[in-house]
Design an enzyme around this catalytic site. Sequence first.
Site, PDB file in Angstrom:
ATOM      1  N   SER A 126       0.836  -1.199   0.000  1.00 22.68           N
ATOM      2  CA  SER A 126       0.000   0.000   0.000  1.00 22.68           C
ATOM      3  C   SER A 126       0.872   1.250   0.000  1.00 22.68           C
ATOM      4  O   SER A 126       1.991   1.243   0.534  1.00 22.68           O
ATOM      5  CB  SER A 126      -0.848  -0.034   1.274  1.00 22.68           C
ATOM      6  OG  SER A 126      -1.431   1.212   1.527  1.00 22.68           O
ATOM      7  N   TYR A 151      -1.959  -1.036  10.985  1.00 24.56           N
ATOM      8  CA  TYR A 151      -2.206  -1.529   9.620  1.00 24.56           C
ATOM      9  C   TYR A 151      -1.004  -1.226   8.724  1.00 24.56           C
ATOM     10  O   TYR A 151      -0.485  -2.109   8.027  1.00 24.56           O
ATOM     11  CB  TYR A 151      -3.482  -0.895   9.029  1.00 24.56           C
ATOM     12  CG  TYR A 151      -3.609  -1.166   7.546  1.00 24.56           C
ATOM     13  CD1 TYR A 151      -3.958  -2.430   7.082  1.00 24.56           C
ATOM     14  CD2 TYR A 151      -3.331  -0.169   6.602  1.00 24.56           C
ATOM     15  CE1 TYR A 151      -4.035  -2.697   5.724  1.00 24.56           C
ATOM     16  CE2 TYR A 151      -3.398  -0.432   5.239  1.00 24.56           C
ATOM     17  CZ  TYR A 151      -3.755  -1.695   4.807  1.00 24.56           C
ATOM     18  OH  TYR A 151      -3.816  -1.967   3.453  1.00 24.56           O
ATOM     19  N   LYS A 155       1.915  -3.762   6.639  1.00 25.32           N
ATOM     20  CA  LYS A 155       2.335  -3.742   5.224  1.00 25.32           C
ATOM     21  C   LYS A 155       3.853  -3.599   5.127  1.00 25.32           C
ATOM     22  O   LYS A 155       4.494  -4.265   4.315  1.00 25.32           O
ATOM     23  CB  LYS A 155       1.623  -2.609   4.473  1.00 25.32           C
ATOM     24  CG  LYS A 155       0.133  -2.841   4.294  1.00 25.32           C
ATOM     25  CD  LYS A 155      -0.147  -4.092   3.476  1.00 25.32           C
ATOM     26  CE  LYS A 155      -1.592  -4.525   3.518  1.00 25.32           C
ATOM     27  NZ  LYS A 155      -1.863  -5.842   2.970  1.00 25.32           N
TER      28      LYS A 155
HETATM   29  P1  NAD Z   1     -11.248  -6.640   1.244  1.00 24.64           P
HETATM   30  O1  NAD Z   1     -11.463  -6.615   2.709  1.00 24.64           O
HETATM   31  O2  NAD Z   1     -12.378  -6.297   0.368  1.00 24.64           O
HETATM   32  O3  NAD Z   1     -10.716  -8.084   0.804  1.00 24.64           O
HETATM   33  C1  NAD Z   1      -9.920  -8.892   1.645  1.00 24.64           C
HETATM   34  C2  NAD Z   1     -10.545 -10.274   1.650  1.00 24.64           C
HETATM   35  O4  NAD Z   1      -9.732 -11.130   2.444  1.00 24.64           O
HETATM   36  C3  NAD Z   1     -11.949 -10.296   2.259  1.00 24.64           C
HETATM   37  O5  NAD Z   1     -12.820 -10.957   1.373  1.00 24.64           O
HETATM   38  C4  NAD Z   1     -11.795 -11.057   3.569  1.00 24.64           C
HETATM   39  O6  NAD Z   1     -12.943 -11.801   3.870  1.00 24.64           O
HETATM   40  C5  NAD Z   1     -10.581 -11.926   3.274  1.00 24.64           C
HETATM   41  N1  NAD Z   1      -9.782 -12.293   4.446  1.00 24.64           N
HETATM   42  C6  NAD Z   1      -9.263 -11.476   5.404  1.00 24.64           C
HETATM   43  N2  NAD Z   1      -8.575 -12.193   6.294  1.00 24.64           N
HETATM   44  C7  NAD Z   1      -8.641 -13.493   5.901  1.00 24.64           C
HETATM   45  C8  NAD Z   1      -8.129 -14.714   6.415  1.00 24.64           C
HETATM   46  N3  NAD Z   1      -7.401 -14.753   7.532  1.00 24.64           N
HETATM   47  N4  NAD Z   1      -8.383 -15.855   5.740  1.00 24.64           N
HETATM   48  C9  NAD Z   1      -9.113 -15.838   4.600  1.00 24.64           C
HETATM   49  N5  NAD Z   1      -9.635 -14.715   4.079  1.00 24.64           N
HETATM   50  C10 NAD Z   1      -9.398 -13.556   4.720  1.00 24.64           C
HETATM   51  O7  NAD Z   1      -9.986  -5.732   0.935  1.00 24.64           O
HETATM   52  P2  NAD Z   1      -9.435  -5.205  -0.455  1.00 24.64           P
HETATM   53  O8  NAD Z   1      -9.757  -3.774  -0.557  1.00 24.64           O
HETATM   54  O9  NAD Z   1      -9.830  -6.119  -1.544  1.00 24.64           O
HETATM   55  O10 NAD Z   1      -7.880  -5.305  -0.157  1.00 24.64           O
HETATM   56  C11 NAD Z   1      -7.131  -6.432  -0.548  1.00 24.64           C
HETATM   57  C12 NAD Z   1      -5.703  -6.253  -0.082  1.00 24.64           C
HETATM   58  O11 NAD Z   1      -5.175  -5.047  -0.606  1.00 24.64           O
HETATM   59  C13 NAD Z   1      -5.513  -6.166   1.431  1.00 24.64           C
HETATM   60  O12 NAD Z   1      -4.309  -6.826   1.766  1.00 24.64           O
HETATM   61  C14 NAD Z   1      -5.384  -4.683   1.678  1.00 24.64           C
HETATM   62  O13 NAD Z   1      -4.632  -4.398   2.832  1.00 24.64           O
HETATM   63  C15 NAD Z   1      -4.644  -4.258   0.432  1.00 24.64           C
HETATM   64  N6  NAD Z   1      -4.847  -2.833   0.089  1.00 24.64           N
HETATM   65  C16 NAD Z   1      -6.116  -2.348  -0.040  1.00 24.64           C
HETATM   66  C17 NAD Z   1      -6.302  -1.009  -0.351  1.00 24.64           C
HETATM   67  C18 NAD Z   1      -7.687  -0.436  -0.455  1.00 24.64           C
HETATM   68  O14 NAD Z   1      -7.825   0.779  -0.312  1.00 24.64           O
HETATM   69  N7  NAD Z   1      -8.726  -1.222  -0.702  1.00 24.64           N
HETATM   70  C19 NAD Z   1      -5.194  -0.191  -0.557  1.00 24.64           C
HETATM   71  C20 NAD Z   1      -3.916  -0.726  -0.441  1.00 24.64           C
HETATM   72  C21 NAD Z   1      -3.751  -2.071  -0.107  1.00 24.64           C
HETATM   73  C1  WQD Z   2      -9.385   9.712   0.773  1.00 24.15           C
HETATM   74  C2  WQD Z   2      -9.519  11.221   0.930  1.00 24.15           C
HETATM   75  C3  WQD Z   2      -9.815  11.958   3.209  1.00 24.15           C
HETATM   76  C4  WQD Z   2     -13.767  10.191   3.809  1.00 24.15           C
HETATM   77  C5  WQD Z   2      -6.871   4.738   3.002  1.00 24.15           C
HETATM   78  C6  WQD Z   2      -5.811   4.075   3.836  1.00 24.15           C
HETATM   79  C7  WQD Z   2      -4.650   3.682   2.970  1.00 24.15           C
HETATM   80  C8  WQD Z   2      -5.099   2.867   1.775  1.00 24.15           C
HETATM   81  C9  WQD Z   2      -6.191   3.539   1.033  1.00 24.15           C
HETATM   82  C10 WQD Z   2      -5.019   0.537   2.341  1.00 24.15           C
HETATM   83  C11 WQD Z   2      -8.742  11.762   2.126  1.00 24.15           C
HETATM   84  C12 WQD Z   2     -11.026  12.284   2.362  1.00 24.15           C
HETATM   85  C13 WQD Z   2     -12.556  10.570   3.263  1.00 24.15           C
HETATM   86  C14 WQD Z   2     -14.745  11.162   4.084  1.00 24.15           C
HETATM   87  C15 WQD Z   2     -13.258  12.840   3.227  1.00 24.15           C
HETATM   88  N1  WQD Z   2      -5.649   1.606   2.176  1.00 24.15           N
HETATM   89  N2  WQD Z   2     -12.306  11.883   2.971  1.00 24.15           N
HETATM   90  N3  WQD Z   2     -14.444  12.463   3.783  1.00 24.15           N
HETATM   91  O1  WQD Z   2      -7.145   7.776   3.862  1.00 24.15           O
HETATM   92  O2  WQD Z   2      -6.285   8.123   1.485  1.00 24.15           O
HETATM   93  O3  WQD Z   2      -6.313   5.891   2.439  1.00 24.15           O
HETATM   94  O4  WQD Z   2      -7.258   3.876   1.949  1.00 24.15           O
HETATM   95  O5  WQD Z   2      -3.866   0.317   2.273  1.00 24.15           O
HETATM   96  O6  WQD Z   2      -3.783   2.968   3.767  1.00 24.15           O
HETATM   97  O7  WQD Z   2      -5.383   4.976   4.831  1.00 24.15           O
HETATM   98  O8  WQD Z   2      -8.461   6.934   1.854  1.00 24.15           O
HETATM   99  O9  WQD Z   2     -10.795   7.028   1.120  1.00 24.15           O
HETATM  100  O10 WQD Z   2     -10.279   7.274   3.580  1.00 24.15           O
HETATM  101  O11 WQD Z   2      -9.675   9.118   2.030  1.00 24.15           O
HETATM  102  O12 WQD Z   2     -13.034  14.021   2.973  1.00 24.15           O
HETATM  103  O13 WQD Z   2     -15.823  10.881   4.598  1.00 24.15           O
HETATM  104  O14 WQD Z   2     -10.890  11.539   1.180  1.00 24.15           O
HETATM  105  O15 WQD Z   2      -9.527  13.010   4.083  1.00 24.15           O
HETATM  106  O16 WQD Z   2      -8.243  12.991   1.744  1.00 24.15           O
HETATM  107  P1  WQD Z   2      -7.018   7.302   2.482  1.00 24.15           P
HETATM  108  P2  WQD Z   2      -9.888   7.522   2.170  1.00 24.15           P
END
Ligand code: NAD
Ligand code: WQD
Length: 341
Positions: A126, A151, A155
């Site tokens: 991330s 979190y 990562k």
């Molecule tokens: P998500 O929660 O929609 O998907 C994760 C899935 O993993 C879920 O379906 C959950 O049920 C499953 N899961 C969690 N723990 C488990 C376990 N122990 N065993 C089996 N299944 C399990 O999340 P996402 O948005 O699809 O994110 C996927 C990956 O990408 C995560 O590792 C997250 O940290 C990373 N990521 C997400 C974002 C984002 O903003 N969505 C950004 C950067 C990184």
């Molecule tokens: C986006 C922008 C808020 C909600 C998060 C995790 C990051 C990564 C991605 C996993 C920001 C603004 C939000 C609201 C708002 N995930 N906002 N009103 O914080 O960039 O990142 O998701 O790895 O680790 O921290 O994403 O969607 O929460 O916010 O104004 O009700 O929207 O301030 O500028 P963020 P977000």
Amino acid sequence: MRNKVLVTGGLGFIGSHTVVCLHEAGFEPIIVDNLSNSEISALQGIEELIGYSPAFYQSDISEFPFLSKIFEDHEISAVIHFAAFKAVGESVEFPLKYYKNNMGGLITVLETMKAYNVNSVVFSSSCTVYGEPNQVPVLEITPMKEAESPYGATKQMGERILRDNASWCNTQCLRYFNPIGAHPTGKIGELPLGIPNNLIPYLTQTVAGIRKELTVFGGDYDTTDGTCIRDYIHVMDLAEAHVKAVERLIGNQQLGSFEVFNIGTGKGSSVLEVINTFEEINQIKVPYKIGPRRSGDVVKVWAETNKVENILGWKAHRNLSNMMKDAWNWQLELAKKTSNT
Ligand code: NAD
Ligand code: WQD
């Protein structure tokens, strides 16, 4: 014979879209998910899109015997490891829950891979690993700052664990920026359970009337319009990056055992730009107000994408309008599903 790719967390937001793209690229996805943050309806959406029911195991990846069963049943060529918890605020409240699931899960996945001689993994990292960067855009070599949340720490540690295992395991470490949007058909998308923390689900739920008003967190930052800037990336572009990464692993094209790529568009958008684009493309108003800053928010971050374009051969093709259109379409589909149940 099609190469089998094990997708942990394959029913989640990014996993479900990746499963569809893997199928389209000629791979056979095998899904494991414990439904801790997803619903079985995602599997139905996938089935409708790919035309058959992929192998699905409802189990916890932290359980070695369950995971081993999958490797016994299938000859796995590579693993895409999505399964983890991802809510930043929750990780501050329940750090042990996050360390246990995110670190324990990764370690068990690696132990099982090693036991079954599978040595290729794509890891979901991330942009959070960069923290508040001194300079934008951020490059893959930009030094990490101390993680702001448990979190974020999971990562950073996940990357470290994979680096330390580079003698036997090849890793494509993908650092996602802000994934949003949904499949253009509206058959799969993000399923926020409870009150969303992230901008887009909160916005679409507000427009749908589920929430009263969107609060923009801070309007007095040192940015073009005073609101924070992020690199929003369409989940379909992100899913396609995983296909490229798997192809690179299976084709033995890596330059080193541990490769890291930024997965973003290379363009930053402010919160107000997101709202305006949503209103324009969908011809609908977003009820919002400017509120106080949210503690811990990074002011501005977006990706430098030269490395991923030149080495992985991947580039984002969808713009913010596509993201807003597909996110709204998904919200409308979700509403239909809920009203039918
Ligand atoms: P998500 O929660 O929609 O998907 C994760 C899935 O993993 C879920 O379906 C959950 O049920 C499953 N899961 C969690 N723990 C488990 C376990 N122990 N065993 C089996 N299944 C399990 O999340 P996402 O948005 O699809 O994110 C996927 C990956 O990408 C995560 O590792 C997250 O940290 C990373 N990521 C997400 C974002 C984002 O903003 N969505 C950004 C950067 C990184
Ligand atoms: C986006 C922008 C808020 C909600 C998060 C995790 C990051 C990564 C991605 C996993 C920001 C603004 C939000 C609201 C708002 N995930 N906002 N009103 O914080 O960039 O990142 O998701 O790895 O680790 O921290 O994403 O969607 O929460 O916010 O104004 O009700 O929207 O301030 O500028 P963020 P977000």
